[in-house]
Design an enzyme around this catalytic site. Structure first.
Site, PDB file in Angstrom:
ATOM      1  N   CYS A  80      68.133  41.507  84.053  1.00  0.00           N
ATOM      2  CA  CYS A  80      68.236  40.150  83.503  1.00  0.00           C
ATOM      3  C   CYS A  80      69.696  39.725  83.585  1.00  0.00           C
ATOM      4  CB  CYS A  80      67.750  40.119  82.056  1.00  0.00           C
ATOM      5  SG  CYS A  80      67.953  38.515  81.256  1.00  0.00           S
ATOM      6  N   CYS A 211      67.298  31.590  83.531  1.00  0.00           N
ATOM      7  CA  CYS A 211      66.988  32.933  84.033  1.00  0.00           C
ATOM      8  C   CYS A 211      68.075  33.287  85.029  1.00  0.00           C
ATOM      9  CB  CYS A 211      65.613  32.963  84.694  1.00  0.00           C
ATOM     10  SG  CYS A 211      65.228  34.525  85.525  1.00  0.00           S
TER      11      CYS A 211
END
Length: 274
Positions: A80, A211
């Protein structure tokens, strides 16, 4: 006070619960992660970052610290980009790391990072590999896209209409034969040669404000469609703006990271979720 330490942070409004666990003693179950991330019965977050030493997990890494990342539904994820930045911000602010250039271990491999004086963080994201094409369907409308792997799977679709009009409340359909482990879905508007606008539906989470790996995938896909594999672009997401550079064999993501709160989880609540 004698509970379990936590922090809350975000990177371009992609928010996380951080759990300092240097010796790897916490039992981080799917139920506990899902409850922590629930915005009614927990703290609320897009995911959980467990801060643990690589050695405590028996992981061979060039970095002392490993980012054990879990999606909001409790599932394990490889990487991430926004989470790494928040992870780095905590390590530096807390004095767990004294340098501003170091390495973080992730399930997608080691990630060199740099903490800047203004609080932003640059992450070496590794290669963004174009793996093919596929189709996703939003509210009955199909969108073709470019499949990109940034340590985790993405499908990037260029949209003619403003991405703001898309209804991403429900999980868009995708080809499970192409993406058997699920996929992050990015929808982008091309604003110019070096600027994009993006919305994203993340696997295991839903639509998020940002994201990190998705912004890298979006730039890589846009460059690919333009006939090149090298370039830099700003990416505007609902949570802010980041800068992505894609080059042969690697990519970087630069953006803000904020720690907004810290406290302790009630041990009785935690034990009841075991």
């Amino acid at each position: 006070m004698g509970g379990i330490e936590f922090l809350k942070g975000h990177g371009t409004q992609n928010d996380f619960v951080l759990l300092p666990d240097p010796d790897g003693r916490l039992e981080l179950t799917e139920a506990r992660v899902a409850a922590l991330c629930d915005r009614q019965r927990g703290l609320g977050a897009d995911g959980v970052l467990r801060i643990v030493r690589s050695a405590a997990l028996g992981i061979e890494s060039g970095g002392e610290w490993f980012m054990d990342y879990r999606n909001a539904d409790g599932s394990i994820a490889e990487m991430c980009g926004n989470g790494v930045r928040v992870f780095v911000r905590h390590l530096v602010d807390s004095g767990l790391v004294s340098e501003h250039d170091f390495v973080i271990g992730t399930r997608a491999g080691d990630r060199p990072v740099r903490m800047h004086a203004d609080g932003s963080v640059t992450v070496q994201m590794g290669p963004a590999a174009i793996t093919g094409t596929s189709v996703t369907v939003v509210a009955g409308k199909p969108f073709s896209g470019v499949a990109v792997n940034v340590g985790n799977p993405h499908l990037v679709s260029v949209v003619d209409d403003d991405v703001d009009v898309l209804d991403l409340r429900d999980q868009p359909d995708f080809d499970s034969d192409v993406f058997p482990d699920g996929v992050n879905l990015e929808f982008i508007n091309l604003l110019g040669a070096d600027a994009l606008k993006m919305r994203v539906h993340e696997r295991g989470v839903g639509e998020t404000r940002s994201c990190g790996t998705g912004t890298v995938a979006a730039v890589a896909a846009a460059l690919h469609l333009a006939g090149t594999d090298t370039g830099e672009a700003t990416v505007d997401i609902p949570g802010g703006r980041v800068v992505v550079e894609v080059r042969r064999g690697g990519s970087t993501l630069t953006g803000p990271a904020e720690i907004v709160a810290r406290g302790e989880l009630d041990e009785t609540w935690w034990a009841g979720l075991g």
